[in-house]
Scaffold this active site. Structure first.
Site, PDB file in Angstrom:
ATOM      1  N   ASN A  53       0.862  -1.178   0.000  1.00  0.00           N
ATOM      2  CA  ASN A  53       0.000   0.000   0.000  1.00  0.00           C
ATOM      3  C   ASN A  53       0.905   1.236   0.000  1.00  0.00           C
ATOM      4  O   ASN A  53       1.440   1.626   1.029  1.00  0.00           O
ATOM      5  CB  ASN A  53      -0.890  -0.045   1.251  1.00  0.00           C
ATOM      6  CG  ASN A  53      -1.876   1.110   1.294  1.00  0.00           C
ATOM      7  OD1 ASN A  53      -1.768   2.060   0.517  1.00  0.00           O
ATOM      8  ND2 ASN A  53      -2.832   1.022   2.207  1.00  0.00           N
TER       9      ASN A  53
ATOM     10  N   ARG B 241      -2.314  -2.034  -3.588  1.00  0.00           N
ATOM     11  CA  ARG B 241      -3.454  -1.130  -3.505  1.00  0.00           C
ATOM     12  C   ARG B 241      -3.243  -0.043  -4.559  1.00  0.00           C
ATOM     13  O   ARG B 241      -2.190   0.593  -4.598  1.00  0.00           O
ATOM     14  CB  ARG B 241      -3.528  -0.490  -2.128  1.00  0.00           C
ATOM     15  CG  ARG B 241      -4.627   0.542  -2.083  1.00  0.00           C
ATOM     16  CD  ARG B 241      -4.651   1.272  -0.774  1.00  0.00           C
ATOM     17  NE  ARG B 241      -5.684   2.276  -0.787  1.00  0.00           N
ATOM     18  CZ  ARG B 241      -5.529   3.506  -0.314  1.00  0.00           C
ATOM     19  NH1 ARG B 241      -4.395   3.868   0.225  1.00  0.00           N
ATOM     20  NH2 ARG B 241      -6.516   4.348  -0.358  1.00  0.00           N
TER      21      ARG B 241
ATOM     22  N   HIS C 234     -12.413   4.145  -1.309  1.00  0.00           N
ATOM     23  CA  HIS C 234     -12.630   3.170  -0.224  1.00  0.00           C
ATOM     24  C   HIS C 234     -13.434   1.970  -0.735  1.00  0.00           C
ATOM     25  O   HIS C 234     -14.145   1.318   0.029  1.00  0.00           O
ATOM     26  CB  HIS C 234     -13.409   3.776   0.964  1.00  0.00           C
ATOM     27  CG  HIS C 234     -12.733   4.917   1.650  1.00  0.00           C
ATOM     28  ND1 HIS C 234     -13.402   6.059   1.994  1.00  0.00           N
ATOM     29  CD2 HIS C 234     -11.461   5.068   2.083  1.00  0.00           C
ATOM     30  CE1 HIS C 234     -12.567   6.897   2.604  1.00  0.00           C
ATOM     31  NE2 HIS C 234     -11.381   6.313   2.664  1.00  0.00           N
TER      32      HIS C 234
ATOM     33  N   ARG D  32     -10.088  17.061   5.693  1.00  0.00           N
ATOM     34  CA  ARG D  32     -10.752  17.432   4.429  1.00  0.00           C
ATOM     35  C   ARG D  32     -12.141  17.994   4.712  1.00  0.00           C
ATOM     36  O   ARG D  32     -12.847  17.503   5.600  1.00  0.00           O
ATOM     37  CB  ARG D  32     -10.875  16.209   3.517  1.00  0.00           C
ATOM     38  CG  ARG D  32      -9.582  15.839   2.852  1.00  0.00           C
ATOM     39  CD  ARG D  32      -9.670  14.522   2.124  1.00  0.00           C
ATOM     40  NE  ARG D  32      -8.922  13.493   2.808  1.00  0.00           N
ATOM     41  CZ  ARG D  32      -8.978  12.195   2.529  1.00  0.00           C
ATOM     42  NH1 ARG D  32      -9.772  11.757   1.582  1.00  0.00           N
ATOM     43  NH2 ARG D  32      -8.255  11.339   3.199  1.00  0.00           N
TER      44      ARG D  32
ATOM     45  N   GLU E 152      -8.536  -3.912   5.127  1.00  0.00           N
ATOM     46  CA  GLU E 152      -8.217  -3.638   3.731  1.00  0.00           C
ATOM     47  C   GLU E 152      -7.133  -4.574   3.199  1.00  0.00           C
ATOM     48  O   GLU E 152      -7.221  -5.067   2.078  1.00  0.00           O
ATOM     49  CB  GLU E 152      -7.755  -2.183   3.623  1.00  0.00           C
ATOM     50  CG  GLU E 152      -7.896  -1.641   2.232  1.00  0.00           C
ATOM     51  CD  GLU E 152      -7.442  -0.190   2.108  1.00  0.00           C
ATOM     52  OE1 GLU E 152      -6.795   0.326   3.033  1.00  0.00           O
ATOM     53  OE2 GLU E 152      -7.743   0.395   1.069  1.00  0.00           O
TER      54      GLU E 152
END
Ligand code: AMP
Length: 400
Positions: free
Chosen positions: A7, A92, A181, A242, A385
């Site tokens: 990742n 990923r 996601h 964010r 994940e």
């Protein structure tokens, strides 16, 4: 099958060696501050996972992966002695644009298309691409699979993914909603279906990935039909740093009033907004909760805004799904903040979402937290994940 999960972030690298038959991880690696003079990489191995620290000053993320592949065969406590033991690398991949609707085996064509999507995720695609290229050049015998954050959302209808701006910008630049996601939303929906004991194809599910980044997805019959993140991971609910949804006119307003460049406003909205910007305390929910409990009014306001915006997103997907059977909470805040879950569902009983306060006293488990008489089942799913990426990579590699 032994899978190396990679990742690659903008200044970090996370990696794990996972045996997919057992789900057991035998190596964990985290490189941080990559690119800086004090960059470093920690590698640890089962069973003790004692960290071995490698200083990695002024290097790239791909350099860290190259180093990891070297130390994996050199370190005495490493579970492998040759890279041939790795059946496949599961990467990923962040933004697959309109090219990728599912995980794929990496070849030159895949790399060229992934590169073409770099404009859409300039911070995340290039380091991942560099890692995949490095492995392809140095270790061409190791198969690689790319697992895209955007792929699960490829099933959204045009009315959900198009923006009401002139069509030429979609035609010229592919400006549309992509969503992110995806691995997490797909896994959360499938795991929740198992928890309620029904096929995912029969269910309407709202998956809430509430972490430092956050997005909410409407899943109809196992397929994403809408999601809160858009062209980039900036749109949607409020997040750690964010802003999520704001009036787009705020951007030219700030440019004109503050004399900022577009890039500077982009940094403000991506890195200095959300929990951090409103509370002035931290991007981390735990710090903000602590400050609010100590009487910090802006911290409390940040939490109130977050809860309100999550509720609005859940409500909007309740409206567009033909039927809502399950709501799933996953990722850092979703899995762990008992208080955030309590506040979110406190306002949603009129939509048939009735939380059981006792059952809600859990963290990081796969379990049902709604009351027995709740028309909509509320589930908690522990995000994993890495395991999802490993399982996709193994499925593709097993057909080679
Ligand atoms: P993630 O991006 O999924 O790792 O989630 C990170 C977010 O989860 C941060 O805002 C953390 O503060 C939040 N988080 C993790 N544990 C807890 C907890 N016990 N209570 C509240 N928030 C938590």
């Amino acid at each position: 099958m032994l899978v190396l999960v990679v990742n690659a972030g903008s200044s970090s690298l996370k990696s794990q060696l996972i045996e997919t038959d057992t789900g057991v991880s035998s190596m964990k690696c985290l490189a941080e501050k990559v690119g800086a003079a004090d960059g470093y990489m920690n590698v640890s191995y089962a069973p003790d996972f004692e960290k071995i620290k490698y200083d990695m000053p002024d290097v790239t993320v791909a350099d860290c992966l190259a180093k990891l592949l070297e130390v994996l065969v050199e370190d005495e406590t490493s579970p492998i002695s040759s890279l041939e033991e790795i059946a496949v690398i599961g990467n990923r991949a962040v933004h697959g644009g309109e090219y990728f609707t599912e995980s794929v085996l990496v070849d030159d064509d895949v790399l060229a298309k992934y590169d073409a999507c770099s404009d859409l995720a300039p911070l995340h695609n290039p380091p991942g691409l560099a890692c995949m290229r490095m492995v392809r050049e140095r270790y061409p015998q190791i198969p690689q699979v790319a697992v895209f954050d955007t792929a699960f959302h490829a099933t959204m209808p045009a009315k959900a993914y198009m923006y009401p701006i002139p069509m030429e910008y979609y035609e010229k630049y592919s400006i549309r909603r992509y969503g992110f996601h995806g691995t997490s939303h797909g896994y959360a929906a499938r795991t929740a279906a198992e928890l309620v004991g029904k096929p995912v194809e029969e269910l309407g599910i709202i998956t809430c990935h509430l972490g430092n980044g956050g997005s909410i997805t409407a899943v109809d019959g196992g397929k994403s039909v809408d999601t809160t993140m858009g062209l980039t991971p900036l749109e949607g609910i409020m997040m750690g740093t964010r802003c999520g949804d704001i009036d787009p006119a705020i951007i030219p307003f700030l440019i004109s009033k503050e004399g900022l460049s577009g890039a500077e406003v982009d940094t403000i909205l991506n890195k200095k907004s959300g929990f951090l910007g409103v509370s002035g305390v931290s991007s981390d929910m735990r710090d903000v909760e602590e400050a609010a409990a100590a009487g910090n009014e802006n911290a409390q306001l940040a939490i109130d805004m977050y809860i309100y915006r999550v509720q609005k997103a859940i409500g909007s997907y309740f409206a567009i799904l033909p039927h809502t059977d399950v709501v799933v909470m996953t990722a850092g805040v979703g899995e762990n903040s008992i208080s955030a879950r309590e506040q979110i569902f406190a306002g949603l009983e009129h939509m048939g979402m009735k939380l059981d306060k006792e059952r809600n006293q859990v963290r990081g488990e796969n379990t049902i937290i709604s009351a027995d008489d709740s028309p909509v089942t509320i589930c908690l799913v522990a995000a994993d994940e890495e395991a999802c990426i490993a399982s996709d990579a193994a499925a593709i590699a097993s057909n080679l």
